[in-house]
Design a protein around this motif. Structure first.
Motif, mmCIF file in Angstrom:
data_model
loop_
_atom_site.group_PDB
_atom_site.id
_atom_site.type_symbol
_atom_site.label_atom_id
_atom_site.label_comp_id
_atom_site.label_asym_id
_atom_site.label_seq_id
_atom_site.Cartn_x
_atom_site.Cartn_y
_atom_site.Cartn_z
ATOM 1 N N GLU A 266 0.822 -1.213 0.000
ATOM 2 C CA GLU A 266 0.000 0.000 0.000
ATOM 3 C C GLU A 266 0.858 1.266 0.000
ATOM 4 O O GLU A 266 1.922 1.304 0.623
ATOM 5 C CB GLU A 266 -0.913 0.017 1.225
ATOM 6 N N MET A 284 2.772 -18.123 2.353
ATOM 7 C CA MET A 284 1.933 -17.933 1.176
ATOM 8 C C MET A 284 1.653 -19.232 0.437
ATOM 9 O O MET A 284 0.545 -19.456 -0.046
ATOM 10 C CB MET A 284 2.577 -16.925 0.224
ATOM 11 N N ASP A 287 -1.428 -21.445 1.056
ATOM 12 C CA ASP A 287 -2.759 -21.066 0.577
ATOM 13 C C ASP A 287 -2.825 -20.800 -0.924
ATOM 14 O O ASP A 287 -3.907 -20.742 -1.498
ATOM 15 C CB ASP A 287 -3.237 -19.804 1.311
ATOM 16 N N ILE A 288 -1.666 -20.580 -1.561
ATOM 17 C CA ILE A 288 -1.616 -20.218 -2.977
ATOM 18 C C ILE A 288 -0.784 -21.259 -3.716
ATOM 19 O O ILE A 288 0.253 -21.702 -3.217
ATOM 20 C CB ILE A 288 -0.991 -18.821 -3.157
ATOM 21 N N LEU A 293 2.226 -18.095 -7.639
ATOM 22 C CA LEU A 293 3.110 -17.118 -7.018
ATOM 23 C C LEU A 293 4.347 -16.895 -7.877
ATOM 24 O O LEU A 293 4.790 -15.749 -8.070
ATOM 25 C CB LEU A 293 3.508 -17.585 -5.611
ATOM 26 N N TYR A 308 2.272 -5.778 -4.901
ATOM 27 C CA TYR A 308 1.660 -6.949 -4.278
ATOM 28 C C TYR A 308 0.241 -6.599 -3.835
ATOM 29 O O TYR A 308 0.038 -5.677 -3.047
ATOM 30 C CB TYR A 308 2.492 -7.400 -3.076
ATOM 31 N N SER A 309 -0.723 -7.317 -4.382
ATOM 32 C CA SER A 309 -2.120 -7.115 -3.989
ATOM 33 C C SER A 309 -2.890 -8.382 -4.338
ATOM 34 O O SER A 309 -2.457 -9.189 -5.174
ATOM 35 C CB SER A 309 -2.736 -5.922 -4.714
ATOM 36 N N LYS A 310 -4.034 -8.551 -3.707
ATOM 37 C CA LYS A 310 -4.867 -9.718 -3.992
ATOM 38 C C LYS A 310 -5.336 -9.710 -5.441
ATOM 39 O O LYS A 310 -5.402 -10.756 -6.088
ATOM 40 C CB LYS A 310 -6.065 -9.750 -3.041
ATOM 41 N N SER A 311 -5.655 -8.519 -5.957
ATOM 42 C CA SER A 311 -6.146 -8.446 -7.338
ATOM 43 C C SER A 311 -5.053 -8.829 -8.328
ATOM 44 O O SER A 311 -5.324 -9.503 -9.329
ATOM 45 C CB SER A 311 -6.673 -7.044 -7.643
ATOM 46 N N ASN A 312 -3.810 -8.408 -8.058
ATOM 47 C CA ASN A 312 -2.712 -8.769 -8.961
ATOM 48 C C ASN A 312 -2.376 -10.252 -8.873
ATOM 49 O O ASN A 312 -1.998 -10.881 -9.870
ATOM 50 C CB ASN A 312 -1.487 -7.917 -8.667
ATOM 51 N N LEU A 313 -2.504 -10.826 -7.677
ATOM 52 C CA LEU A 313 -2.308 -12.273 -7.541
ATOM 53 C C LEU A 313 -3.389 -13.032 -8.308
ATOM 54 O O LEU A 313 -3.103 -14.043 -8.957
ATOM 55 C CB LEU A 313 -2.324 -12.670 -6.063
ATOM 56 N N GLN A 314 -4.620 -12.532 -8.242
ATOM 57 C CA GLN A 314 -5.714 -13.192 -8.952
ATOM 58 C C GLN A 314 -5.516 -13.092 -10.457
ATOM 59 O O GLN A 314 -5.765 -14.052 -11.200
ATOM 60 C CB GLN A 314 -7.059 -12.568 -8.565
#
Length: 467
Positions: A266, A284, A287-288, A293, A308-314
């Protein structure tokens, strides 16, 4: 023609290895007092991708990456756990290999430890003292940074800036020992109860910077091709490595300096252990999917920051699934590939050439991925045809695996179903043919509970193991 952005010259330069067909490469490894976070993993994956592409081009790569297994953080962690410094190192080196194996990172040719090279470190420092580039002060040994005429060039700083910065960050005790604020420690006098080794200047331990100069030149020679690491290592660590090494050998230390960008969180804040905003790979991958990753970490140009963000990981998960699905769909068609010869190989070669052009531009992986998705589209269109040629399908699969493999993506071997499950799949196929949809749906649901996912295609039923 491969071009690399050289941090020292701040220009892209044609890559010319010292020895034709060989690349000698050193990348600074972790200080092993904790699990690696994804900021550490970014550097590890970035340079694994560089190494893989060099090998794809046909180079034989000697890859050296060290472990810093003694320093203040190591000592603090050993005291906290009430164990020895070597025990801390062994614990987290073991964890390091477990984590990078899951990320499909190739093992280094050599992973030397600082504590295994104390004699070489002492000898290196003694040589610098003899050359008057270093001096002893109350059991510590410092390097005369101002004497090295190129000091500050890598990080593009002048001496006045460095003096000011050093004055703000050096403790009073160390400041009093130095002849100049910008001098840095090569050997540190042991405090009571600390791990220590004998030296001509008394009992102590190495400074951080000296170990990489010693281990890189020990395994790769006085001058080698590529030295890599995170942007935060440009100063002081890599600046100091250059000063130490070139003062000792009188030769150019490294031909190409490469530095990867940070992982940010952030507010564009750098991820680091010191800021307490880090996420460990160890946690990580519970769970992933480690492959997701890995793809996330390798899918941005190495010099750019990675958010690093949840949206970028998705997004990475979705893109990885696209590649994997295209490969699996075409692999499925091999079971009944009886089509005539065609000219699809020329289309594949054209895409591979564009991929190579992208990667030759300072390892531009983002443009390279664009070409991988061109190959994914071609694979999907080819597998949707009424008939496919076995040789052509194999050629597409081979190239897709080869180009994706540079990013660390690996495709598993084709799985075999048990006789019981195979019989259920065939029974369901018959139920569908008989338009007995109730039985068909019941069998599909039972197979799903057993972890077998079915996909109905124009060429027949395709299955895969869930997860």
């Amino acid at each position: 023609m491969l071009k690399i952005f050289n941090t020292l010259t701040r220009e892209k330069e044609e890559f010319k290895p010292l020895n034709p067909g060989e690349v000698h490469m050193y990348v600074c490894g972790p200080t092993v007092y904790n699990y690696i976070h994804i900021g550490n993993a970014r550097s590890i994956v970035a340079f694994d991708t560089v190494r893989r592409y060099l090998e794809y081009l046909g180079y034989k790569v000697k890859f050296v990456s060290n472990f810093t297994d003694v320093d203040d953080k190591m000592i603090k962690e050993a005291n906290r756990e009430n164990i020895t410094v070597p025990e801390v190192a062994d614990k987290f080196i073991k964890a390091f290999f477990e984590d990078i194996d899951k990320l499909n990172v190739q093992r280094a040719t050599v992973n030397p430890r600082a504590t295994e090279n104390i004699k070489e470190i002492v000898d290196f420092i003694a040589d610098l003292v003899d050359k008057d580039y270093a001096y002893e002060s109350d059991g510590d040994v410092f390097y005369r940074a101002r004497k090295f005429k190129h000091y500050g060039e890598l990080s593009d700083q002048n001496i006045d800036q460095l003096v000011q910065g050093a004055s703000e960050h050096v403790g009073e005790t160390e400041f009093d020992k130095k002849q100049d604020p910008i001098d840095f420690a090569l050997w540190k006098k042991a405090k009571p109860g600390e791990i220590k080794w004998d030296s001509p200047w008394g009992e102590g331990r190495p400074g951080w910077h000296i170990e990489c100069s010693v281990m890189s030149t020990k395994y790769l020679g006085d001058t080698f091709d590529i030295h890599g690491g995170g942007q935060d290592l440009e100063f002081p660590h890599h600046e100091n490595e250059i000063a130490q090494s070139e003062a000792k050998t009188g030769k150019k230390f490294v031909n190409y300096w490469m530095h990867n960008g940070f992982v940010t969180v952030e507010n564009n804040e750098k991820m680091s252990k010191s800021l307490g905003n880090f996420v460990t790979v160890h946690d990580m991958v519970k769970d992933i999917d480690p492959q997701v990753l890995r793809f996330f970490l390798s899918s941005t140009h190495y010099r750019r920051p990675l958010e690093y963000s949840k949206s970028n990981l998705q997004k990475a998960a979705d893109n990885y699934e696209r590649i994997k699905t295209a490969y699996n769909n075409l692999s499925f068609r091999l079971d009944n590939a009886d089509g005539p010869a065609d000219d699809v190989k020329s289309e594949v070669d054209a895409i591979a050439d564009k991929f190579k052009t992208a990667m030759n531009d300072d390892f531009n992986v983002q443009n390279g991925i664009t070409e991988i998705f061109e190959l994914v589209t071609l694979a999907n269109n080819y597998s949707a045809q009424d008939s496919v040629n076995a040789d052509s399908a194999q050629y597409i699969l081979k190239q897709l695996a080869s180009l994706s493999g540079i990013l660390g993506i690996q495709f598993g071997e084709k799985e075999d179903l048990s006789e019981e499950i195979q019989a259920m799949v065939e029974k369901r196929d018959q139920a569908r043919a008989d338009k007995d949809f109730a039985t068909s749906d019941e069998l599909r649901d039972k197979l799903k509970e057993m972890g077998v996912i079915l996909e109905d295609t124009p060429q027949g039923t395709r299955w895969h193991i869930d997860g």
